[in-house]
Design a protein around this motif. Structure first.
Motif, short mmCIF file in Angstrom:
data_model
loop_
_atom_site.label_atom_id
_atom_site.label_comp_id
_atom_site.label_asym_id
_atom_site.label_seq_id
_atom_site.Cartn_x
_atom_site.Cartn_y
_atom_site.Cartn_z
N MET A 1 0.84 -1.18 0.00
CA MET A 1 0.00 0.00 0.00
C MET A 1 0.89 1.25 0.00
N ALA A 2 0.56 2.19 -0.85
CA ALA A 2 1.34 3.42 -0.95
C ALA A 2 1.19 4.26 0.32
N GLN A 3 2.27 4.94 0.68
CA GLN A 3 2.22 5.82 1.85
C GLN A 3 1.33 7.02 1.55
N LYS A 4 0.61 7.46 2.56
CA LYS A 4 -0.19 8.67 2.43
C LYS A 4 0.63 9.84 2.94
N PRO A 5 0.58 10.96 2.24
CA PRO A 5 1.30 12.13 2.73
C PRO A 5 0.66 12.66 4.01
N ALA A 6 1.51 13.03 4.96
CA ALA A 6 1.04 13.59 6.22
C ALA A 6 1.51 15.03 6.39
N VAL A 7 2.50 15.44 5.56
CA VAL A 7 3.09 16.76 5.69
C VAL A 7 3.30 17.36 4.30
N ALA A 8 3.05 18.66 4.20
CA ALA A 8 3.32 19.39 2.96
C ALA A 8 4.39 20.44 3.24
N ARG A 9 5.35 20.53 2.33
CA ARG A 9 6.42 21.54 2.41
C ARG A 9 6.16 22.53 1.29
N ILE A 10 5.99 23.81 1.63
CA ILE A 10 5.54 24.81 0.66
C ILE A 10 6.58 25.91 0.53
N TRP A 11 7.03 26.13 -0.71
CA TRP A 11 7.97 27.20 -1.05
C TRP A 11 7.27 28.16 -1.99
N ARG A 12 7.47 29.48 -1.77
CA ARG A 12 6.91 30.49 -2.66
C ARG A 12 7.99 31.49 -3.04
N GLY A 13 8.00 31.86 -4.32
CA GLY A 13 8.92 32.86 -4.82
C GLY A 13 8.27 33.63 -5.96
N ARG A 14 8.79 34.81 -6.22
CA ARG A 14 8.19 35.63 -7.29
C ARG A 14 9.26 36.20 -8.20
N THR A 15 8.86 36.40 -9.43
CA THR A 15 9.75 36.93 -10.44
C THR A 15 9.02 37.98 -11.26
N ARG A 16 9.76 38.71 -12.07
CA ARG A 16 9.14 39.69 -12.96
C ARG A 16 8.43 38.94 -14.08
N PRO A 17 7.33 39.48 -14.59
CA PRO A 17 6.60 38.79 -15.66
C PRO A 17 7.47 38.48 -16.88
N ASP A 18 8.43 39.35 -17.20
CA ASP A 18 9.27 39.10 -18.37
C ASP A 18 10.29 37.98 -18.14
N ARG A 19 10.45 37.53 -16.90
CA ARG A 19 11.36 36.42 -16.57
C ARG A 19 10.60 35.15 -16.17
N ALA A 20 9.26 35.24 -16.14
CA ALA A 20 8.46 34.15 -15.60
C ALA A 20 8.60 32.85 -16.40
N ASP A 21 8.54 32.93 -17.72
CA ASP A 21 8.67 31.71 -18.52
C ASP A 21 10.05 31.07 -18.33
N GLU A 22 11.07 31.92 -18.25
CA GLU A 22 12.42 31.43 -18.04
C GLU A 22 12.55 30.75 -16.68
N TYR A 23 11.97 31.38 -15.64
CA TYR A 23 12.05 30.77 -14.32
C TYR A 23 11.25 29.48 -14.25
N GLU A 24 10.09 29.46 -14.88
CA GLU A 24 9.29 28.23 -14.88
C GLU A 24 10.09 27.08 -15.49
N ALA A 25 10.69 27.31 -16.64
CA ALA A 25 11.49 26.27 -17.30
C ALA A 25 12.67 25.84 -16.41
#
Length: 108
Positions: A1-25
């Motif tokens: 049986m697969a393990q169920k997640p009990a914890v979430a680790r959340i990271w947030r960051g922001r970039t300029r719109p003109d760099r967004a596609d580059e950062y996503e890739a």
């Protein structure tokens, strides 16, 4: 049986719109793959705003110990990618750790 997640680790960051596609890739190529190998699951989210683009990475873990093993230390410490300082507006100072209380995705 697969393990169920009990914890979430959340990271947030922001970039300029003109760099967004580059950062996503960049994040897809270098940030997500290590998580795919170690975590029970991972999501990369993107929110495009007029003045900035936010990225959120959520990884799911069985417990804090497995997360700590992956981070090789403090699981709330931010581990920046090499180009984060160049591509992000500012370097995020913290990671959020949340206990998962309801997980409907795994009940269906």
């Amino acid at each position: 049986m697969a393990q169920k997640p009990a914890v979430a680790r959340i990271w947030r960051g922001r970039t300029r719109p003109d760099r967004a596609d580059e950062y996503e890739a960049y994040n897809r190529a270098y940030g997500v793959p290590p998580l795919e190998k170690a975590a029970l699951g991972v999501q990369l989210l993107r929110e495009d705003r007029e003045e900035e683009t936010w990225f959120t990475t959520i990884s799911y873990w069985a417990d804090i110990d497995s997360m700590t093993s992956f981070t090789k230390g403090d699981p709330v410490a931010v581990h920046h990618l090499p180009r984060d300082a160049e591509l992000l507006i500012e370097l995020p100072a913290r990671i959020q750790i949340h206990r998962i209380l309801v997980d409907l995705q795994h009940l269906r």
